[in-house]
Design a protein around this motif. Structure first.
Motif, PDB file in Angstrom:
ATOM      1  N   ASN A  24       0.784  -1.233   0.000  1.00 33.96           N
ATOM      2  CA  ASN A  24       0.000   0.000   0.000  1.00 33.96           C
ATOM      3  C   ASN A  24       0.816   1.283   0.000  1.00 33.96           C
ATOM      4  O   ASN A  24       0.316   2.326  -0.420  1.00 33.96           O
ATOM      5  CB  ASN A  24      -0.944   0.029   1.211  1.00 33.96           C
ATOM      6  N   LYS A  28       3.769   4.320  -3.547  1.00 42.01           N
ATOM      7  CA  LYS A  28       3.515   5.761  -3.447  1.00 42.01           C
ATOM      8  C   LYS A  28       4.824   6.510  -3.217  1.00 42.01           C
ATOM      9  O   LYS A  28       5.083   7.555  -3.833  1.00 42.01           O
ATOM     10  CB  LYS A  28       2.530   6.055  -2.323  1.00 42.01           C
ATOM     11  N   ASN A  31       6.719   6.558  -6.341  1.00 38.46           N
ATOM     12  CA  ASN A  31       6.135   7.543  -7.251  1.00 38.46           C
ATOM     13  C   ASN A  31       6.812   8.901  -7.084  1.00 38.46           C
ATOM     14  O   ASN A  31       7.189   9.559  -8.062  1.00 38.46           O
ATOM     15  CB  ASN A  31       4.630   7.658  -6.973  1.00 38.46           C
ATOM     16  N   LEU A  41      -0.744   9.056  -8.977  1.00 40.13           N
ATOM     17  CA  LEU A  41      -1.048   8.021  -7.991  1.00 40.13           C
ATOM     18  C   LEU A  41      -2.176   7.104  -8.463  1.00 40.13           C
ATOM     19  O   LEU A  41      -2.232   5.936  -8.094  1.00 40.13           O
ATOM     20  CB  LEU A  41      -1.439   8.654  -6.650  1.00 40.13           C
ATOM     21  N   LYS A  42      -3.079   7.641  -9.286  1.00 39.43           N
ATOM     22  CA  LYS A  42      -4.185   6.823  -9.770  1.00 39.43           C
ATOM     23  C   LYS A  42      -3.664   5.749 -10.729  1.00 39.43           C
ATOM     24  O   LYS A  42      -2.910   6.034 -11.642  1.00 39.43           O
ATOM     25  CB  LYS A  42      -5.220   7.690 -10.472  1.00 39.43           C
ATOM     26  N   LEU A  44      -1.683   3.428  -9.875  1.00 36.35           N
ATOM     27  CA  LEU A  44      -0.362   3.015  -9.433  1.00 36.35           C
ATOM     28  C   LEU A  44      -0.374   1.552  -9.023  1.00 36.35           C
ATOM     29  O   LEU A  44      -1.380   1.032  -8.546  1.00 36.35           O
ATOM     30  CB  LEU A  44       0.054   3.878  -8.236  1.00 36.35           C
ATOM     31  N   ASN A  49      -5.180   2.780  -4.256  1.00 38.65           N
ATOM     32  CA  ASN A  49      -4.549   4.014  -4.722  1.00 38.65           C
ATOM     33  C   ASN A  49      -5.102   5.255  -4.038  1.00 38.65           C
ATOM     34  O   ASN A  49      -4.454   6.301  -4.033  1.00 38.65           O
ATOM     35  CB  ASN A  49      -4.728   4.143  -6.233  1.00 38.65           C
ATOM     36  N   HIS A  53      -1.210  10.195   0.958  1.00 38.82           N
ATOM     37  CA  HIS A  53       0.164  10.021   0.495  1.00 38.82           C
ATOM     38  C   HIS A  53       1.197  10.907   1.186  1.00 38.82           C
ATOM     39  O   HIS A  53       2.369  10.874   0.816  1.00 38.82           O
ATOM     40  CB  HIS A  53       0.214  10.335  -0.999  1.00 38.82           C
ATOM     41  N   LEU A 211      -8.885  10.252  -7.333  1.00 37.50           N
ATOM     42  CA  LEU A 211      -8.338   8.947  -6.962  1.00 37.50           C
ATOM     43  C   LEU A 211      -9.414   7.914  -6.641  1.00 37.50           C
ATOM     44  O   LEU A 211      -9.119   6.867  -6.069  1.00 37.50           O
ATOM     45  CB  LEU A 211      -7.396   9.092  -5.749  1.00 37.50           C
TER      46      LEU A 211
END
Length: 340
Positions: A24, A28, A31, A41-42, A44, A49, A53, A211
């Protein structure tokens, strides 16, 4: 610095990520390590997602800007925030640096969990709640708006770190409502509450729009079940809560200190109002946890025992930061009693 160094070495010696950290949160952080942004992030890799973050942004930043650019170096910042919160709350201990070191060591021993530094975000929530609790206590004592402003900033970081953070923050602001009547400058606290609610709505709207935010996260809209199922829920939840409290033994000291000071009427005048505030929070967060897990029990397709075993302990660890201050009240009393 010395504590930070030794804990960092300890964690570096075994820098593996736990399941949740890997599934999880790691992607991120990765990223942001590769200079991607919020909108990336979408879709990912990894689960959920829509999880916030902010913690992984910090993780990715220090990973990127470390000399060797090893992933685990980004997580060392979590240690710094954690220790900073403990040093901060220990500032409420009157005088005597030796005693502060003892208390700091005690709280460190009963609150440190190596597992939570393996990519989990709960330690950040725990630390922020300590900052919030300390500054709100100081605000009630000296009415300095700066302390309330610090509460506001820290409080509004929480929903950007964990998905359930918006519920934690909402519950905390509800407890603020009970305190308004005790304040002369009521508008200060009212404005903080309203602004926080507005920011919660804005944050959730952004995550919903970009998201695909899932508000219930495994739950649903059904709230009624049969009598036997309710009894089963109460049994499983109570058993899980009992186990979680003994896993994170800081709760044992929190409950003992609250009982001892209240039973013997040992709260100082400036602490009595804050004790009421802590009791309100204790009740609100218990109700919140009941609501969260009852919803999962009724609606989730995943075995309820799994939810209890894999999340309840971390949730109560997060909110324990609110109540650490009561341990300080208790130990301050012990110190002053021994000096008499």
């Amino acid at each position: 610095i010395i504590l930070n160094f030794f804990i960092a070495i300890y964690l570096i010696s075994n820098p593996v990520l736990a399941w949740d950290g890997l599934e999880n949160w790691f992607f991120k952080a990765q990223n942001f390590f590769y200079n991607y942004n919020f909108f990336d992030l979408k879709g990912l890799k990894g689960n959920n997602n829509y999880y916030p973050h902010l913690g992984t942004l910090v993780w990715g930043f220090f990973w990127k800007n470390s000399l060797l650019q090893y992933e685990y170096l980004g997580r060392l910042f979590y240690i710094y925030i954690y220790l900073l919160s403990l040093f901060s709350i220990c500032e409420l201990i009157s005088n005597q640096n030796k005693f502060k070191i003892i208390i700091l060591s005690l709280i460190l021993i009963i609150s440190f969990d190596e597992f939570l530094f393996r990519g989990y975000q709960e330690v950040l929530l725990f630390s922020l709640f300590i900052f919030i609790s300390k500054n709100y206590y100081i605000y009630l004592s000296n009415k300095n708006f700066i302390n309330l402003l610090i509460c506001f900033v820290c409080l509004n970081l929480i929903p950007w770190i964990k998905h359930e953070g918006f519920l934690f923050v909402f519950a905390y602001t509800i407890s603020f409502l009970f305190m308004i009547k005790f304040l002369k400058k009521k508008y200060e606290l009212i404005s903080i509450i309203i602004l926080t609610w507005i920011l919660l709505v804005i944050k959730n709207y952004i995550f919903y729009k970009f998201l695909d935010l899932n508000f219930t996260h495994g739950g649903g809209g059904q709230f009624f079940t049969d009598y036997k199922s309710i009894l089963e829920f109460i049994f499983i939840f109570s058993k899980g809560l009992f186990i979680a409290i003994f896993k994170y033994k800081i709760w044992i000291l929190i409950f003992f200190s609250m009982y001892f000071l209240f039973k013997n009427k040992l709260y100082k005048d400036e602490q009595k109002l804050y004790f009421k505030f802590l009791k309100i929070n204790l009740a609100l967060y218990f109700i919140l946890l009941l609501g969260i897990y009852y919803n999962l029990y009724v609606n989730s397709n995943i075995d309820f025992n799994w939810w209890i075993a894999n999340s309840l302990d971390r949730l109560i660890y997060s909110i324990s930061g609110i109540f650490v201050i009561n341990i300080i009240f208790f130990l301050n009393y012990i110190k002053n009693y021994n000096l008499k």
